[in-house]
Design an enzyme around this catalytic site. Structure first.
Site, PDB file in Angstrom:
ATOM      1  N   GLN A 259       8.374  18.848   9.645  1.00  0.00           N
ATOM      2  CA  GLN A 259       9.188  17.583  10.579  1.00  0.00           C
ATOM      3  C   GLN A 259       8.270  16.623  11.118  1.00  0.00           C
ATOM      4  OE1 GLN A 259      11.906  16.328  12.086  1.00  0.00           O
ATOM      5  NE2 GLN A 259      12.379  18.621  11.494  1.00  0.00           N
ATOM      6  N   HIS A 262       8.064  13.207   8.934  1.00  0.00           N
ATOM      7  CA  HIS A 262       9.073  12.236   9.274  1.00  0.00           C
ATOM      8  C   HIS A 262       8.465  10.859   9.682  1.00  0.00           C
ATOM      9  CE1 HIS A 262      12.763  13.887   7.856  1.00  0.00           C
ATOM     10  NE2 HIS A 262      12.593  14.793   8.498  1.00  0.00           N
ATOM     11  N   HIS A 328      15.821  20.947  16.160  1.00  0.00           N
ATOM     12  CA  HIS A 328      15.932  21.871  15.308  1.00  0.00           C
ATOM     13  C   HIS A 328      14.876  23.069  16.100  1.00  0.00           C
ATOM     14  CE1 HIS A 328      15.716  18.378  12.506  1.00  0.00           C
ATOM     15  NE2 HIS A 328      16.634  18.834  12.091  1.00  0.00           N
ATOM     16  N   HIS A 420      55.723   4.487  40.431  1.00  0.00           N
ATOM     17  CA  HIS A 420      55.584   5.641  39.952  1.00  0.00           C
ATOM     18  C   HIS A 420      56.683   6.750  40.456  1.00  0.00           C
ATOM     19  CE1 HIS A 420      51.816   4.375  38.504  1.00  0.00           C
ATOM     20  NE2 HIS A 420      51.469   5.485  37.864  1.00  0.00           N
TER      21      HIS A 420
HETATM   22  P1  NAD Z   1      16.536   0.939   7.924  1.00  0.00           P
HETATM   23  O1  NAD Z   1      17.699   0.842   7.219  1.00  0.00           O
HETATM   24  O2  NAD Z   1      16.811   1.886   9.366  1.00  0.00           O
HETATM   25  O3  NAD Z   1      16.042  -0.144   8.478  1.00  0.00           O
HETATM   26  C1  NAD Z   1      15.922  -1.637   7.790  1.00  0.00           C
HETATM   27  C2  NAD Z   1      16.374  -2.583   8.146  1.00  0.00           C
HETATM   28  O4  NAD Z   1      15.594  -2.941   9.639  1.00  0.00           O
HETATM   29  C3  NAD Z   1      16.181  -3.934   7.470  1.00  0.00           C
HETATM   30  O5  NAD Z   1      17.038  -4.008   6.513  1.00  0.00           O
HETATM   31  C4  NAD Z   1      15.857  -5.046   8.417  1.00  0.00           C
HETATM   32  O6  NAD Z   1      17.108  -5.671   8.754  1.00  0.00           O
HETATM   33  C5  NAD Z   1      15.705  -4.381   9.617  1.00  0.00           C
HETATM   34  N1  NAD Z   1      14.346  -4.909  10.260  1.00  0.00           N
HETATM   35  C6  NAD Z   1      13.266  -4.334   9.832  1.00  0.00           C
HETATM   36  N2  NAD Z   1      12.219  -5.065  10.558  1.00  0.00           N
HETATM   37  C7  NAD Z   1      12.853  -6.166  11.339  1.00  0.00           C
HETATM   38  C8  NAD Z   1      12.488  -7.212  12.251  1.00  0.00           C
HETATM   39  N3  NAD Z   1      11.316  -7.486  12.482  1.00  0.00           N
HETATM   40  N4  NAD Z   1      13.420  -7.720  12.981  1.00  0.00           N
HETATM   41  C9  NAD Z   1      14.687  -7.246  12.759  1.00  0.00           C
HETATM   42  N5  NAD Z   1      15.203  -6.360  11.896  1.00  0.00           N
HETATM   43  C10 NAD Z   1      14.240  -5.634  11.149  1.00  0.00           C
HETATM   44  O7  NAD Z   1      15.379   1.733   7.137  1.00  0.00           O
HETATM   45  P2  NAD Z   1      13.910   2.093   7.648  1.00  0.00           P
HETATM   46  O8  NAD Z   1      13.203   0.996   8.114  1.00  0.00           O
HETATM   47  O9  NAD Z   1      13.323   2.798   6.349  1.00  0.00           O
HETATM   48  O10 NAD Z   1      14.178   3.373   8.800  1.00  0.00           O
HETATM   49  C11 NAD Z   1      14.809   4.686   8.533  1.00  0.00           C
HETATM   50  C12 NAD Z   1      14.651   5.345   9.882  1.00  0.00           C
HETATM   51  O11 NAD Z   1      15.756   6.332   9.837  1.00  0.00           O
HETATM   52  C13 NAD Z   1      13.486   6.125   9.826  1.00  0.00           C
HETATM   53  O12 NAD Z   1      13.022   5.905  11.209  1.00  0.00           O
HETATM   54  C14 NAD Z   1      13.718   7.504   9.520  1.00  0.00           C
HETATM   55  O13 NAD Z   1      13.143   8.469  10.163  1.00  0.00           O
HETATM   56  C15 NAD Z   1      15.192   7.593  10.092  1.00  0.00           C
HETATM   57  N6  NAD Z   1      15.991   8.643   9.521  1.00  0.00           N
HETATM   58  C16 NAD Z   1      16.676   9.616  10.135  1.00  0.00           C
HETATM   59  C17 NAD Z   1      17.485  10.607   9.593  1.00  0.00           C
HETATM   60  C18 NAD Z   1      17.987  11.426  10.615  1.00  0.00           C
HETATM   61  O14 NAD Z   1      18.817  12.169  10.116  1.00  0.00           O
HETATM   62  N7  NAD Z   1      17.752  11.597  12.057  1.00  0.00           N
HETATM   63  C19 NAD Z   1      17.591  10.527   8.561  1.00  0.00           C
HETATM   64  C20 NAD Z   1      17.024   9.545   7.546  1.00  0.00           C
HETATM   65  C21 NAD Z   1      16.183   8.702   8.151  1.00  0.00           C
END
Ligand code: NAD
Length: 430
Positions: A259, A262, A328, A420
């Site tokens: 966990q 992540h 979880h 009504h």
């Molecule tokens: P993401 O797709 O969520 O975000 C990417 C986007 O963020 C970019 O395309 C951009 O548009 C935007 N962004 C980034 N910096 C920015 C800024 N300064 N200003 C405006 N927009 C901005 O991808 P990521 O960043 O890799 O994050 C994924 C998240 O999802 C992680 O926190 C991960 O832990 C989480 N996650 C959760 C699960 C779940 O089931 N709970 C599963 C997978 C991923």
């Protein structure tokens, strides 16, 4: 790792200090996202292309260049190495089997006066699935979000995922093909959420947006809620383990890591009445941590929000767990069935020492999109029911309407709602 004692006077405050607020308290993120949504609403696709260029380093002239054709999705699946294709297919099959069990039927009954009352279920017409892709790719998220939608009978599943630099992850594409995604666009962030909520020339407006993402995505979902439905706002991931010493301490350490890796804000807690076992788990954590690829993130997460908590007994551990309502919950005990009745709030419950959370994350079958930050007190895992809406059915006969109209007329007059009362009274015919 941090040690806490569930009986100490300052336990509640020590635990509270490990919480993170569910609400985005970051004013900068809020206003950045509000500006992006307003810009998409005002300018549409030119704005979407501009943000994609700025945030995903992907420069195209038209949105159609960002759509992945059904052929490309299918090709990605067929070209996947055999081992990956088999694993993805097996996971998809198991997720579908589980979610088919969630399908429920319409129902109705006769009230004995000649009227039928009931409930009818219909699938949402069009949903948007957000698949994160900024820093890593998540094919399992594609399966977990799109398969329940397909099982519910959603006619059009539109997936969006950022593809930084234009790299299209073949596993994500293959998962989209397997899950039954109808159209996929390589856009991400708040601009993709806005495009789905508002519609653009190429991207159709959806009825609901589901799927995880970073704080920009989560905040965008919060801001478009009301114009469209959303699943939930996911906070950092959490695991809580109730242990009685049945499992090897190394297993517990690795489950906590799974966990914590992540992100730095993830939370990993272990509750146990046995001080010697807590000592052994702590030692295993220190021994195994340097071997982990993401050891820095794990260390930061454990330092910031992790704890090993000694409880009076297992029932005391269950009470603390219920108060936290973890995303979880692992019952790493010899007799999990005996413990289960004491649990009243958790997103997913992993029964016994062989049911580690990682299996649920990928392939056991139940959904891995789960309520976080204590919201398992009132939210449930993502499921087929999130892609259906219920309509009430009221079918009165001429005779059956009469006694109801008498009741309605009296109540409507009491509320001074004359129309009504008269509308009901008109149904009182011989
Ligand atoms: P993401 O797709 O969520 O975000 C990417 C986007 O963020 C970019 O395309 C951009 O548009 C935007 N962004 C980034 N910096 C920015 C800024 N300064 N200003 C405006 N927009 C901005 O991808 P990521 O960043 O890799 O994050 C994924 C998240 O999802 C992680 O926190 C991960 O832990 C989480 N996650 C959760 C699960 C779940 O089931 N709970 C599963 C997978 C991923």
């Amino acid at each position: 790792m941090r040690r806490l004692n569930g009986d100490s006077a300052d336990f509640e405050s020590a635990l509270a200090a490990l919480e993170v607020p569910m609400d985005s308290d970051d004013g900068d993120v809020r206003s950045t996202v509000a500006d992006i949504i307003a810009d998409i609403e005002r300018r549409g696709e030119p704005a979407l292309l501009e943000y994609t260029r700025r945030f995903d380093q992907l420069d195209v002239d038209a949105i159609c260049e960002l759509e992945v054709s059904r052929e490309e999705l299918e090709r990605a699946l067929s070209e996947l190495p055999g081992e990956q294709r088999d694993a993805l297919s097996e996971a998809a099959k198991r997720i579908e089997t589980f979610h088919r069990k969630q399908l429920s039927d319409d129902w109705s009954y006769d009230d004995g006066l000649g009227n039928r009352l009931g409930q009818r279920l219909t699938p949402l017409r069009r949903v948007g699935v957000y698949v994160p892709g900024g820093k890593a790719s998540y094919p399992s998220s594609v399966l977990m979000n799109a398969i329940p939608a397909r099982v519910a009978g959603v006619s059009e599943i539109i997936m969006v995922a950022p593809t930084p630099g234009g790299y299209r992850n073949p596993l994500v594409l293959a998962a989209a093909a397997l899950a039954g995604v109808h159209r996929m666009f390589c856009v991400g962030g708040a601009q993709a959420v806005a495009a789905l909520a508002l519609g653009t020339t190429a991207i159709p407006r959806v009825d609901k947006i589901v799927g995880p993402g970073n704080r920009f995505v989560a905040e965008a979902k919060r801001q478009v809620f009301g114009r469209v439905g959303i699943d939930m706002i996911a906070g950092p991931s959490e695991i809580l383990i109730i242990a009685d010493g049945s499992a090897a301490p190394e297993w517990m350490a690795m489950d906590l890591f799974s966990q914590a890796e992540h992100d730095e804000s993830a939370q990993a807690l272990l509750l146990c009445p046995d001080a010697a076992y807590i000592e052994a788990v702590d030692a295993a954590v220190e021994r195994l941590l340097p071997q982990m690829e993401r050891s820095a993130i794990i260390r930061a997460s454990l330092d910031k929000r992790g704890a090993l908590i000694q409880t009076r007994d297992i029932a005391h551990a269950a009470a603390i767990s219920n108060a936290l309502a973890p995303e979880h919950l692992e019952l790493a005990v010899a007799d999990p069935e005996a413990l289960l009745p004491l649990i009243d709030a958790a997103g997913a419950i992993f029964m016994g020492i062989h049911s580690c959370e990682a299996l649920g994350d990928y392939c056991a079958g139940p959904n891995h999109v789960l309520p976080t930050s204590g919201s398992a007190r009132f939210f449930s895992p993502l499921g087929v029911y999130d892609f259906q809406k219920r309509s009430s059915i009221i079918h009165c006969s001429a005779q059956g309407a009469v006694p109801l109209a008498r009741v309605a007329q009296v109540l409507a007059e009491g509320e001074s709602l004359t129309a009504h009362a008269r509308s009901a009274a008109m149904r009182i015919v011989d």
